[in-house]
Design an enzyme around this catalytic site. Structure first.
Site, short mmCIF file in Angstrom:
data_model
loop_
_atom_site.label_atom_id
_atom_site.label_comp_id
_atom_site.label_asym_id
_atom_site.label_seq_id
_atom_site.Cartn_x
_atom_site.Cartn_y
_atom_site.Cartn_z
CB ILE A 111 -0.93 -0.01 1.24
CG1 ILE A 111 -1.86 1.22 1.27
CG2 ILE A 111 -0.18 -0.12 2.54
CD1 ILE A 111 -2.90 1.15 2.41
CB SER A 112 1.16 4.18 -2.20
OG SER A 112 1.00 3.38 -3.34
#
Ligand code: SAH
Length: 268
Positions: A111-112
């Site tokens: 997940i960024s």
């Protein structure tokens, strides 16, 4: 319905013979069968509530940091404040949910970082500046991952089409997003390299995985006046690239260095 015979029965027996057991019961099931445990059950419930409040406070601080770090678009800050990032990651990592860090979501994907999600979202909706209350039209996201960015985009666009090539992550995103009930998010299992022609033209296209170049299908599926934001490899290093499609043609702007997982073709 009869109770399961073994575990609670043993606990009951224990309570009778051992007056004040110092050792905590072995699992949550035991609590509901042992009145002596009710006293400890209340603090546990309170703890769970406190954790929820902590998450809210942590998220509010994350939004302050994003604003302090240069995110000025109110719509993006509101979306980042509304979407509970901790619901998209493993409980073991949940305490890090509001730190500015990327986190593993399984299958070697991540997940960024919140700052990168916010930055890309702000770039995507730059055309809305000075038009409060407006949203982008249809947006295509390549790389659903755990679904977090799709949830953010659901606050900024009328419709969000999000494609993932890994079936397990597509399903995970569906599970994660169920809680939020976002009728304008459409999750698709497929190879995002080809975009999603059925939803085109898009006011915005955003990629969460970086390739050697921007696939032509994405540019074809971008509306006139639309904007694409994607990490693209430039030599050894990825950079954030913004492509605007105007009457005069395509304009490309290369921005800062980024680190995204690779864009891959095919399903898995
Ligand atoms: N936006 C996501 C980030 C996920 S990481 C989030 O908020 O969690 C990027 C994702 O892109 C990975 O899940 C990876 O499997 C996916 N991906 C890579 N190449 C792809 C392609 N060609 N089509 C669709 N998804 C792709």
């Amino acid at each position: 319905m009869t109770r399961k015979p073994t575990f609670p029965a043993e606990i009951t027996g224990l309570r009778r013979t051992v007056p004040a057991p110092a050792k905590p019961a072995a699992g949550p099931v035991a609590k509901s069968f042992a009145p002596a445990r009710l006293e400890t059950a209340r603090p546990v419930a309170a703890q769970v509530q406190a954790t929820g409040l902590d998450f809210n406070a942590h998220r509010a601080r994350m939004v302050q940091r994003l604003a302090g770090g240069g995110i000025g678009e109110a719509r993006v800050l509101r979306a980042m404040g509304a979407v509970e990032r901790h619901r998209f990651i493993d409980t073991a990592l949940a305490t890090q949910a509001y730190e500015d860090t990327s986190l593993p979501i399984g299958l070697a994907q991540t997940i960024s970082k919140p700052s990168v999600v916010a930055r890309m979202a702000e770039l995507l909706c730059a055309s809305l500046a000075g038009q409060p209350g407006q949203r982008l039209g249809r947006v295509l996201e390549i790389g659903t991952g755990c679904g977090y960015q799709a949830a953010i985009l659901s606050h900024l666009a009328t419709e969000v089409y999000s494609i993932e090539r890994l079936k397990a992550l597509h399903e995970k995103a569906r599970d994660n997003l169920r809680h939020f009930r976002l009728p304008n998010v459409h999750l698709l299992l497929g190879d995002g390299m080809a975009g999603f022609a059925q939803g085109a033209p898009y006011a915005g296209i955003i990629a969460a995985a970086g390739g050697q170049s921007v696939p032509t299908a994405w540019i074809d599926q971008l509306a006139l006046g639309g904007r694409l934001v994607a990490p693209v490899l430039r030599g050894e290093q990825q950079a954030l690239v913004v492509i605007d499609k105007g009457l005069q043609g395509i304009t490309q702007t290369v921005l800062e260095a980024v680190h995204f997982v690779p864009l891959k073709s095919g399903l898995a």
